[in-house]
Design an enzyme around this catalytic site. Structure first.
Site, short mmCIF file in Angstrom:
data_model
loop_
_atom_site.label_atom_id
_atom_site.label_comp_id
_atom_site.label_asym_id
_atom_site.label_seq_id
_atom_site.Cartn_x
_atom_site.Cartn_y
_atom_site.Cartn_z
CE LYS A 1 31.86 -23.76 -13.29
NZ LYS A 1 32.51 -23.35 -14.51
CG ASN A 2 31.18 -26.14 -16.66
OD1 ASN A 2 31.26 -24.96 -16.30
ND2 ASN A 2 32.11 -27.04 -16.38
CB CYS B 1 40.08 -21.51 -13.06
SG CYS B 1 38.79 -21.26 -11.85
NE ARG C 1 40.81 -23.10 -18.98
CZ ARG C 1 39.77 -23.03 -18.18
NH1 ARG C 1 39.83 -22.31 -17.09
NH2 ARG C 1 38.65 -23.66 -18.45
CG ASP D 1 35.79 -29.63 -14.36
OD1 ASP D 1 36.96 -29.27 -14.58
OD2 ASP D 1 34.83 -29.29 -15.07
NE ARG E 1 34.61 -18.63 -11.92
CZ ARG E 1 35.36 -19.43 -12.66
NH1 ARG E 1 36.60 -19.65 -12.32
NH2 ARG E 1 34.89 -19.98 -13.74
N1 EPU Z 1 42.05 -27.11 -26.09
C1 EPU Z 1 42.84 -26.67 -27.10
N2 EPU Z 1 42.34 -25.73 -27.94
C2 EPU Z 1 41.08 -25.25 -27.82
C3 EPU Z 1 40.26 -25.71 -26.78
C4 EPU Z 1 40.77 -26.64 -25.91
O1 EPU Z 1 43.99 -27.10 -27.23
O2 EPU Z 1 40.69 -24.41 -28.64
C5 EPU Z 1 42.57 -28.12 -25.15
C6 EPU Z 1 42.68 -27.56 -23.74
O3 EPU Z 1 43.92 -26.90 -23.56
C7 EPU Z 1 42.54 -28.80 -22.90
C8 EPU Z 1 41.58 -29.68 -23.71
O4 EPU Z 1 41.62 -29.15 -25.04
O5 EPU Z 1 43.77 -29.46 -22.80
C9 EPU Z 1 40.16 -29.71 -23.24
O6 EPU Z 1 39.66 -28.40 -23.08
P1 EPU Z 1 38.11 -28.06 -23.25
O7 EPU Z 1 37.99 -27.15 -24.41
O8 EPU Z 1 37.34 -29.33 -23.26
O9 EPU Z 1 37.80 -27.26 -21.94
P2 EPU Z 1 36.92 -25.95 -21.78
O10 EPU Z 1 35.76 -26.01 -22.71
O11 EPU Z 1 37.76 -24.73 -21.82
C10 EPU Z 1 35.31 -26.96 -20.03
C11 EPU Z 1 34.88 -26.61 -18.64
C12 EPU Z 1 36.01 -26.87 -17.66
C13 EPU Z 1 36.45 -28.33 -17.77
C14 EPU Z 1 36.78 -28.69 -19.22
C15 EPU Z 1 37.07 -30.17 -19.44
C16 EPU Z 1 33.31 -24.82 -19.02
C17 EPU Z 1 33.02 -23.39 -18.92
N3 EPU Z 1 34.51 -25.21 -18.59
O12 EPU Z 1 36.42 -26.11 -20.30
O13 EPU Z 1 35.44 -26.67 -16.38
O14 EPU Z 1 37.56 -28.56 -16.96
O15 EPU Z 1 35.67 -28.34 -20.08
O16 EPU Z 1 36.00 -30.95 -19.04
O17 EPU Z 1 32.50 -25.62 -19.45
C18 EPU Z 1 35.39 -26.09 -14.11
O18 EPU Z 1 34.15 -26.17 -14.16
O19 EPU Z 1 36.04 -25.98 -13.04
C19 EPU Z 1 36.15 -26.12 -15.35
C20 EPU Z 1 37.40 -25.68 -15.44
#
Ligand code: EPU
Length: 432
Positions: free
Chosen positions: A22-23, A117, A122, A307, A399
């Protein structure tokens, strides 16, 4: 509306095949906006997040042709819009990849702040900082992110990620791939889907090295050409089936996986007394005896994935002794705990720490999914619990999991989908 009904307490056996990640898919599909040609993307998972992102591309004017259930051809050559419809993009977190892709393509993007979610605040500040480093002017107005490259061109730059963010790393790659000059992303995230996005872009003519390490170098190219690419298998879907067998017991072969991506999960399962054998593109998981306690700390890859935290918690509810989970990524990822308690689990949460006292058995109850992985964990717990477990709000689960019910039925699970009368469904949704 629909719900899952599970008659649990039965071991699983047989073979299950894992779908595309998915991701990875939700980043690679928007990346097709950068390509001046037709992209054929294979092994896409059949899940609602993918349906949504494909719809957004169609709304932008891309040609989207589903060759079969798992293959799509995307032709973005005639797209003229850099504005993403609000009502669609707000439904998913990964819509943030449209900012990097449209900015890389047009030097301009207008995308509403992403949804997804609820796992905490976030923020997307690291994404926006990366675009600014590449020369874009960025603002958030009336719920929309506006990103504009003066005179239409981004330029290569050094980007340092304050935190190894998956989304910001991929978004920086998307914006930089057609920029003038070289971009270096330091403290980059290393998840398998980051390597997959780099491989996709390189197949289309990009020049990206270092993906999978903490320094990624993107040498900008003038244009990308069409081509064919197959998405990697989903690490978390595979992990969820590993957890299901761990919780319910049994002997299952999980096919179409990259075993290396599962090492961070299988290491913990082995500590808990589960046997995992690795083969070329499959793993066999066997759980017969009692489960032992362990501690988990979620971390960026190659650490234990956040995850998988709720699903492993479901297993630890049934392990002998006391286990401690430390959630290192999200501030609000224990919303499933109150639902697990309804099954008889003993869990205390204090901030990022959850302490689980294993119990001998869980007993079925009526639950409500509150996010994607929490919902998957409720299915894992329900498969292990004695009696009947009902899980509502399954749209969260759909999803991210392709044919979850059919796949579990194939392993002998007694799970089915049942329609919920409209009124009951509305009440459940409002309460959530
Ligand atoms: N963060 C910031 N600022 C940013 C971006 C992130 O402070 O601009 C912080 C977040 O608050 C968090 C950490 O950095 O504490 C890591 O967040 P990350 O950006 O890595 O997460 P994401 O890209 O929003 C993706 C996956 C999530 C998964 C996370 C961590 C996708 C669409 N989503 O989210 O997947 O939990 O990486 O591995 O790729 C899921 O599939 O259920 C899911 C939530």
């Amino acid at each position: 509306m629909q719900k899952y009904v599970i008659h649990g307490g039965k071991p699983l056996s047989g073979t299950v095949s894992i779908s595309g990640a998915k991701n990875a898919a939700v980043a690679i599909i928007p990346a097709a906006l950068l390509v001046d040609g037709v992209c054929r993307i294979e092994n896409i998972p059949q899940i609602s997040d993918v349906t949504l992102i494909l719809r957004i591309l169609q709304e932008l004017g891309a040609g989207v042709h589903l060759v079969n259930r798992h293959t799509v051809e995307i032709d973005s050559r005639h797209i003229a819009s850099f504005r993403v419809p609000d009502q669609l993009s707000r439904k998913m977190r990964a819509s943030y990849y449209l900012i990097g892709s449209l900015l890389g393509r047009f030097g301009r993007a207008m995308v509403s702040m992403p949804g997804g979610c609820d796992l905490g605040t976030r923020p997307i500040d690291l994404h926006l900082k990366s675009f600014q480093a590449l020369g874009a002017e960025v603002s958030v107005e009336s719920g929309y992110v506006h990103a504009t490259a003066p005179n239409g061109r981004l330029h290569g730059a050094g980007i340092y990620m304050d935190q190894a963010s998956v989304g910001a790393t991929m978004n920086a790659m998307l914006a930089a791939v057609r920029a003038d000059g070289t971009t270096t992303i330091e403290n980059a995230a290393k998840e398998p889907h980051i390597v997959d996005l780099a491989n996709f872009l390189n197949t289309m003519g990009a020049d990206i090295t270092g993906a999978g390490t903490d320094v990624i170098r993107v040498r900008g190219v003038k244009s990308l050409h069409g081509g064919a690419y197959s998405i990697i298998p989903d690490q978390i879907e595979a992990g969820t089936y590993l957890a299901a067998v761990t919780a319910a017991g049994g002997d299952v072969v999980i096919q179409n996986v990259i075993p290396k991506h599962l090492d961070c999960i299988t290491a913990k399962l082995e500590e808990m007394g589960v046997q995992v054998e690795e083969y070329g593109d499959s793993v066999r998981v066997v759980r017969r005896g009692a489960l032992r306690r362990t501690n988990i700390k979620t971390m960026p890859y190659p650490g234990f994935p956040t995850d998988m935290q709720p699903q492993i918690a479901a297993c630890l509810c049934l392990a002998e002794g006391t286990s401690v989970i430390n959630e290192g990524i999200w501030e609000n990822r224990y919303r499933y705990v109150s639902e697990f308690r309804r099954l008889g689990a003993h869990i205390q949460v204090d901030g990022k720490i959850a302490v689980i006292e294993g119990v001998e058995r869980l007993t079925g109850a009526s639950l409500r999914a509150c996010d994607l992985r929490a919902g998957a964990a409720m299915v894992v717990a329900g498969l292990a619990a004695e009696g009947t477990t009902e899980i509502g709000c399954i749209h969260y689960i759909e999803r991210g999991y392709e044919k979850l019910v059919e796949k579990l039925q194939g392993l002998g699970a007694d799970i089915r989908v049942v329609d919920v009368p409209e009124e009951d469904g509305q009440q459940a949704d409002q309460a959530g």
